[in-house]
Design an enzyme around this catalytic site. Structure first.
Site, mmCIF file in Angstrom:
data_model
loop_
_atom_site.group_PDB
_atom_site.id
_atom_site.type_symbol
_atom_site.label_atom_id
_atom_site.label_comp_id
_atom_site.label_asym_id
_atom_site.label_seq_id
_atom_site.Cartn_x
_atom_site.Cartn_y
_atom_site.Cartn_z
ATOM 1 N N ASP A 482 64.939 60.677 -38.833
ATOM 2 C CA ASP A 482 63.993 61.037 -40.126
ATOM 3 C C ASP A 482 64.196 62.264 -40.457
ATOM 4 O OD1 ASP A 482 63.584 58.214 -40.565
ATOM 5 O OD2 ASP A 482 61.600 58.389 -39.379
ATOM 6 N N ASP A 788 59.652 50.308 -40.278
ATOM 7 C CA ASP A 788 60.660 50.897 -39.182
ATOM 8 C C ASP A 788 60.752 50.176 -38.045
ATOM 9 O OD1 ASP A 788 61.821 52.861 -40.908
ATOM 10 O OD2 ASP A 788 60.036 54.331 -40.350
#
Length: 1067
Positions: A482, A788
Site C-alpha cells: 500500500d 483486504d
C-alpha cells in the site's frame, strides 16, 4: 536423498493439506524422543476433535436459540396464509400449540436471579449472571423488561454519554469479572526436564550405567568400579538439563509473543472522552465504539449504530451476515464487524461471554509445522537410518574382535564379570552412536531459530503471528505494498483547497478570515457542515484540555482543517439529525451521510471521496455567493485539471459535495447523482525518509516492489517515482483497466507492472493470485482494511498494518507491522533469509560431525577396538546438537543477506556448496584421526607407561577442537572471512567459550569419569593446531567451484530489473 524428501517431506507454508501432513508423519522413523521432537508439531487427532466439538457447539448454540421470541413463530404462520387452509389446518393448529407451549416454557425456564448483597451494596442493580444471559439469550422481551439499553445502563451505574469512571474499573472487575479467557496453565521447567528424559536412547544408557555400576563394583570394588557408570549418568543429566533449559526459554518466548498477538486495542468512552484501551482492560459498563473490521471484544447491547452488520460465523458456523439494529441489538464477543459503525454497552466479559463459553470446551489448536521443520525431519530420518546401520555394524565388529581375542587365548568358554562389563560397554557405545547419529535437534533448531527471530522482530516492531511466515519471508521475490502509511508517514494535513473556482494554499497557522474572505457565510457554513457532519471520526477533549481527533489520518486532516476554519465539532455535528450513514469502504471509495435539516427544511446528503468518482456524481458547483450553478463541460475539465495538478504534486485529492432534497423519499436511500460540488481538497502525506533506501535494498536483494493503492493515478505516480519504485520502463495501470484484461493480456503486462492506482481489494487479490499461480512468485502483500483480508490470506505472506489495520485484516495476516513502516517489512525479509541461512549453517555443521563421528568410531573399532567412549560421545552430541543449534541458529542477519537473490520456493535444503564443505571437512578430520589411531604414538613420541590412554585422550581432544573450529567455519558457507561480525553474536561467543572451558575441565579434571588423562601443553598446542587447520582447509574448499542444481535456482524475475549474480562473490 532429495527425491525421497520431495516425495515424503514437502508441505505448503500456508494451509497444508491433511494428506501432506499425514504423509510426512508416517514417513518419519527412528525418533529418539517423540515428546520433544513433535512438541511444536500440530496434533492432528486433537485438531479433528476440537473441530468436531466446535461444530457441535455451534449447532447447539444455533439450535438452542431456536425462535428468539414468540413473535418469530408468527413468520411460518404468515407463510401458511398463501397455502390451502383446509389441507394445512392440522399444521396451523400444531403451530399454535407450539406457540402456547413456548410461552409456557419461557415462563418456566426464566431464571429468577437474586441480587447478591455485594452487587447491591456497590450500587449495581443487576448481577453478573443475569446480565451475561441477556446477550446470549437474544431475548428482546427480556431486554425491554429491564428498560432497554438505557435501563441496563442505569442498572450497571454508567452514563451512555460519559462511559465508565476510571476509579470504578477495579470494582467492576471484581464483581463482573475480567476480560480474559481460561488458558492452559504454563508448563513448568520440570515438565521440560521430564520431556527430555523420555529420550529412549538416554533411558537405555541410564539402565546400562546402573548395570555398569553394579557389575563394576562387584568386579573392581568401591569406588573404582562405579566411575564409568557414574560418568555416563552425569553426562546424561547434563544433556537433559541443557536441553530442558533451552526448550523452557523457547517456550517462554512463544508465550510472550502469543500474549501480544491476543492484545487488541479497543476504543471506548470513559469519563466523557474517547480513548484507546487494551481488550484485557475492558469492563462491564464500558461504551465501546465499533467500526468496519473490528472484532467485537465482549458481549454487549447496541446503543446506536449505522448500517451495522456482523459476521457471526465464528460462533454459529453460518456465513450469512447479521444486521444489528434496535430490533436485534445483541452483539457477541468474537464476531466481526463487516459493515457500518456503532456503539455498544458491554454486558459480559471473559468467561461469561458466548465466546468464553465456547473456548472453555475447546483445547488450544497448535499451529501447523513449517516446511523447513518437515524437511529437516526427513533429513533426520535418513541420517538416523544410516546411523543405526553404523551402530549395529560397530557393535558386531567390537563383538567379533572380542570373541576372536578370547578364542585366540583359548578362553572362549571362560566368562567373567569383567567380560560382561566389556560387552555392556560395547552395547553402550553402540547406543551412544545412535544418540549421535540421529540428529534429534535438527528439526528443533528451526523452532529455536524462528523463536529467536520472532523475538528480535518484536523489538523491531513486527509481530509474527504464524511460525512459517518467518522462514517464507526469506523466499519473497515480490512485495505488493500500500502507499498510505506504509510508504508515507500517515501524518496528513490539508495542503491545498480549490473552492469556488479559487485555489488556496493552507498553512497550519493560516487565518480563517484570510482563507474565507472572498466567500460568503453560506459557503463557509456548507463547507463546515460537510466536514463535521460527514465524518466517522470524533473531536474529543483530552485530559490536558486540548482537542484530540480520533479517527483515520485522512479524516483527521479534514477535521483539523475544519477547526482551522473556526468550526466547532459538537456544534456542527449536532445541528442536524443524522438519518442515514454509508461509511467509507475501499470498494465505493466514498462516504455519505443523510441529515434532516432543522425546521422541516427537508434533507441534505453529503458525500466525500475519490475526486473523479465524486465529480462524476456532480452536475452543479457552488459559487462564491453560495449559489449552486450548473457545471459546464469546460468547468468540469478545469476542475479535472485542478485535481490532476494536485495529484502531480503528490497530494491526495478528495472532493466534497452535497445535495438538498425537499421530499421524504430521501430518508430511504442515499442519492447517487445530481450533487453540488463544494470543494476539492489536496492532502499532503509526506514520504517516510527511510523508504527510498528500503526500496533500494529490496531491488538489490532481487525483490520487486509494486505499489497497489486506491489513490489517483497521478498521485500514485509521483509517490512511486519519489520512492524509487517507478522506473522509466515501469507500467502504471488503474484498477478498472486491470480487472478488464484477459488472462493473456495479464501475462504480458504483469512483468512490467510497478504501480496500480485506484485499485479495489479484488484487484489486489487478482494480482496476488496471478503472481503466485502464473508466475510462481513468492508474494508478500500489505493490507489494512476488512476487504483486504482475501488478498492477505491468498498471499504467501500477508502483512497487516498494526496502526491503520482493522482487526479482521490482522486476523487474516501472517505478520503484523506494528509501525506501518515499509522499512520494517524489509527487516522481516532480512530475518527470513537469516533463519534459512542459519539453519543451513547448522545442518552443515551437524552433518560434518555426524559423518566424522560415525566413521571414526567404526574405523577405531575395526583397527584398535577402542573408539570414543560413551561419555565422550555424549559430550560430542551435546556440542553438535543443543549447543551447536544455539550458536549457529541464532546468528543475527548481516547486510550481505540482502545482496543475494531470494531463496527459491522448493530448493534443496542441502546445497552442493554444503556437500562440498561437509565432505571436505569430514575427509580431513577422518584422515588426521585415522593416522593418529594407526601411528599416533610414534608421531607424538609417546613412550610413557600410559601412552595408550594419552593417545586416546589426544584423539578425543583433537576431535572436539576440530568441531569447535568447524563451527566457526560454518558461520559462512561461501565467504572466506568467517570471523566477520563474530563479536556481534554474543550467543555464539558464549557457546564457544563454554565448549572450550568444559573440554579443558573434562580432559584435565574429570578423567576418572571420562576415561581421559591430563595432557602436556605441547599436546594441547598440537590439538589446537590440528583443529585450526580446518580453517585453512575451509579456505581451500571454498576456492573449489560448484555448480547449482536446476531446482536450486531462484525464481525468474518478471519485473524488468536485472537479475542478481550469484555465487561466492556475491554471498
Amino acid at each position: 536423498m532429495e527425491q525421497y524428501l520431495k516425495e515424503n517431506f514437502v508441505v505448503d507454508a500456508k494451509r497444508p493439506s491433511e494428506q501432506a501432513l499425514r504423509r510426512w508423519r508416517s514417513a518419519v522413523s527412528l525418533v529418539r524422543n517423540p515428546r520433544r521432537r513433535f512438541r511444536m508439531v500440530a496434533d492432528l487427532a486433537k485438531r479433528a476433535e476440537a473441530e468436531r466439538k466446535r461444530k457441535n457447539l455451534q449447532v447447539s448454540e444455533t439450535g438452542g436459540q431456536g425462535f428468539n421470541s414468540v413473535s418469530e413463530l408468527q413468520k411460518p404462520l404468515l407463510a401458511l396464509k398463501a397455502l390451502n387452509t383446509n389441507k394445512l389446518e392440522k399444521i396451523r393448529i400444531a403451530l399454535y400449540v407450539n406457540k402456547a407451549a413456548l410461552h409456557f416454557i419461557e415462563a418456566a425456564n426464566r431464571v429468577q436471579h437474586k441480587l447478591s448483597d455485594n452487587v447491591r451494596q456497590n450500587g449495581f442493580g443487576i448481577g453478573p449472571d443475569e446480565l451475561a444471559a441477556l446477550a446470549r439469550s437474544h431475548d428482546i422481551n427480556d431486554l425491554e423488561s429491564h428498560g432497554g439499553v438505557e435501563g441496563l445502563a442505569r442498572e450497571v451505574s454508567v452514563s451512555l454519554n460519559d462511559g465508565v469512571v476510571s476509579s470504578d474499573i477495579s470494582l467492576r472487575q471484581n464483581i463482573y469479572g475480567f476480560n480474559r479467557y481460561a488458558e492452559k496453565p504454563a508448563r513448568s521447567f520440570w515438565m521440560f526436564v521430564w520431556d527430555a528424559l523420555h529420550d529412549l536412547t538416554l533411558v537405555i544408557l541410564m539402565v546400562c550405567a546402573v548395570v555398569s555400576i553394579g557389575v563394576g563394583i562387584a568386579t573392581d570394588g568401591w569406588p573404582d568400579g562405579m566411575y564409568d557408570g557414574v560418568g555416563i549418568v552425569i553426562c546424561i543429566l547434563l544433556v537433559v538439563m541443557v536441553t530442558a533449559i533451552t526448550d523452557y526459554r523457547q517456550a517462554l518466548q512463544f508465550k510472550v509473543l502469543d500474549k501480544e498477538k491476543k492484545n487488541v486495542i479497543v476504543q471506548v468512552t470513559r469519563e466523557g472522552s474517547r480513548q484507546k484501551v487494551s481488550i484485557f482492560d475492558l469492563v462491564v459498563g464500558d461504551v465501546v465504539h465499533l467500526s468496519i473490521g473490528d472484532l467485537v471484544p465482549a458481549d454487549g447491547i447496541l446503543i446506536s449504530g449505522n448500517s451495522l452488520s456482523v459476521d457471526e460465523s465464528s460462533l454459529s458456523g453460518e456465513s450469512e451476515l447479521v444486521d444489528i439494529n434496535k430490533k436485534r441489538p445483541f452483539l457477541l464477543s468474537g464476531t466481526k464487524i463487516q459493515d457500518g459503525s456503532g456503539k455498544m454497552l458491554v454486558t459480559a466479559v471473559g468467561m461469561r461471554t458466548e465466546w468464553g463459553t465456547l473456548m472453555v470446551h475447546l483445547s488450544e489448536v497448535d499451529q501447523d509445522e513449517t516446511p523447513l521443520q518437515v524437511k529437516l525431519n526427513g533429513v533426520a530420518t535418513i541420517i538416523g537410518k544410516i546411523g543405526l546401520a553404523f551402530a549395529v555394524v560397530t557393535f558386531l565388529v567390537l563383538l567379533a574382535r572380542f570373541l576372536l581375542v578370547k578364542a585366540d587365548h583359548h578362553e572362549i568358554t571362560k566368562w567373567s564379570s569383567s567380560d560382561a562389563l566389556k560387552l555392556l560397554n560395547f552395547f553402550s557405545i553402540s547406543v551412544t552412536i545412535i544418540v549421535v547419529a540421529v540428529p534429534e535437534g535438527l528439526p528443533l533448531a528451526v523452532t529455536l531459530s524462528l523463536a529467536f527471530a520472532m523475538k528480535k522482530l518484536m523489538h523491531d516492531r513486527a509481530l509474527v503471528r504464524h511460525l512459517s511466515a518467518c522462514e517464507t519471508m526469506g523466499s519473497v521475490c515480490c512485495i505488493c505494498t500500500d502507499k498510505t502509511g506504509t510508504l508515507t508517514t500517515n501524518h496528513m494535513v490539508v495542503n491545498k483547497i480549490w473552492i469556488c473556482e479559487e485555489t488556496k494554499s493552507i498553512q497550519t497557522n493560516s487565518n480563517k478570515d484570510l482563507l474565507m474572505s472572498s466567500f460568503s457565510e453560506n459557503v463557509h457554513g456548507i463547507l463546515l457542515q460537510s466536514i463535521f457532519q460527514n465524518t466517522g471520526s470524533e473531536v474529543a477533549k483530552g485530559k490536558d484540555g486540548r482537542d484530540n481527533i480520533l479517527g483515520t489520518p485522512t479524516e483527521t486532516a479534514i477535521l483539523e482543517f475544519g477547526l482551522i476554519l473556526g468550526g466547532e465539532f459538537k456544534t456542527h455535528h449536532n445541528e442536524s439529525e443524522i438519518v442515514k450513514v454509508e461509511p467509507f469502504n475501499s470498494e465505493k471509495k466514498m462516504m455519505s451521510v443523510l441529515v434532516s435539516l432543522p425546521d422541516n427544511g427537508g434533507f441534505r446528503a453529503f458525500c466525500k471521496g475519490a475526486s473523479e468518482i465524486i465529480l462524476k456524481m456532480c452536475d452543479k458547483m457552488l459559487t462564491a455567493d453560495g449559489k449552486a450553478v450548473p457545471l459546464s463541460e469546460k468547468q468540469r475539465q478545469k476542475i479535472t485539471d485542478v485535481i490532476n495538478g494536485f495529484a502531480c504534486e503528490a497530494l491526495r485529492t478528495l472532493c466534497l459535495a452535497f445535495k438538498d432534497m425537499e421530499n421524504n423519499s430521501g430518508a430511504n436511500s442515499m442519492p447517487d447523482n445530481n450533487y453540488t460540488l463544494i470543494a476539492v481538497v489536496g492532502i499532503k502525506d509526506p514520504i517516510r525518509p527511510e523508504v527510498k533506501e528500503a526500496v533500494k535494498t529490496c531491488l538489490d536483494a532481487g525483490i520487486t516492489v509494486r505499489m497497489v493503492t486506491g489513490d489517483n493515478i497521478n498521485t500514485a505516480k509521483a509517490i512511486a517515482r519519489e520512492c524509487g519504485i517507478l522506473t522509466d520502463y515501469g507500467l502504471v495501470i488503474e484498477g478498472a483497466d486491470f480487472r478488464c484484461k484477459s488472462p493473456q493480456e495479464l501475462e504480458e503486462i504483469i512483468p512490467n507492472l510497478q504501480v496500480m492506482a485506484r485499485s479495489s481489494p479484488s484487484d489486489k487479490h487478482k494480482l496476488v493470485t496471478q503472481l503466485r499461480s502464473v508466475f510462481k512468485e513468492v508474494v508478500a502483500v500489505t493490507g489494512d482494511g476488512t476487504n483486504d483480508a482475501p488478498a492477505l490470506a491468498e498471499a504467501d505472506i500477508g502483512l497487516a498494518m498494526g496502526i491503520a489495520g482493522t482487526e479482521v485484516a490482522k486476523e487474516s495476516a501472517d505478520v503484523i507491522v506494528m509501525d506501518d513502516n515499509f522499512k520494517t517489512i524489509v527487516n522481516v525479509a532480512r530475518w527470513g533469509r537469516s533463519v534459512y541461512i542459519n539453519i543451513q549453517k547448522f545442518v552443515q555443521f551437524q552433518l560434518t560431525v555426524n559423518v566424522a563421528a560415525l566413521m571414526i568410531n567404526f574405523i577405531s573399532a575395526t583397527i584398535s577396538g577402542e573408539p570414543l567412549t560413551t561419555v565422550q560421545l555424549l559430550w560430542v552430541n551435546l556440542i553438535m546438537d543443543t549447543l551447536g543449534a544455539l550458536a549457529l541458529a541464532t546468528e543475527p542477519p548481516h547486510d550481505g543477506l540482502m545482496k543475494r537473490p531470494p531463496i527459491g520456493r522448493n530448493v534443496s535444503i542441502i546445497t552442493k556448496t554444503m556437500w562440498r564443505n561437509i565432505i571436505g571437512q569430514s575427509i580431513y578430520q577422518i584422515s588426521v584421526l585415522v593416522v593418529l589411531q594407526l601411528d599416533g604414538k610414534h608421531l607424538l613420541k609417546l613412550s610413557d607407561s600410559d601412552d595408550t590412554k594419552i593417545l586416546n585422550t589426544f584423539i578425543f581432544n583433537t576431535f572436539v577442537l576440530c568441531q569447535v573450529f568447524n563451527e566457526i567455519n560454518s558461520r559462512d558457507m561461501e565467504k572466506i572471512n568467517v570471523f566477520k561480525g563474530i563479536f556481534s553474536s554474543w550467543i555464539f561467543l558464549a557457546v564457544m567459550f563454554s565448549t572450550v572451558t568444559f573440554q579443558i575441565v573434562i580432559v584435565e579434571f574429570l578423567g576418572t569419569y571420562a576415561n581421559t588423562v591430563p595432557l602436556r601443553w605441547e599436546l594441547w598446542l598440537a590439538s589446537v593446531l590440528i583443529g585450526a587447520a580446518s580453517l585453512v582447509i575451509s579456505v581451500i574448499l571454498k576456492c573449489i567451484p560448484v555448480g547449482t542444481n536446476k531446482e536450486d535456482n531462484t525464481a525468474k524475475h518478471h519485473d524488468g530489473y536485472e537479475p542478481l549474480p550469484s555465487g561466492p562473490d556475491m554471498a
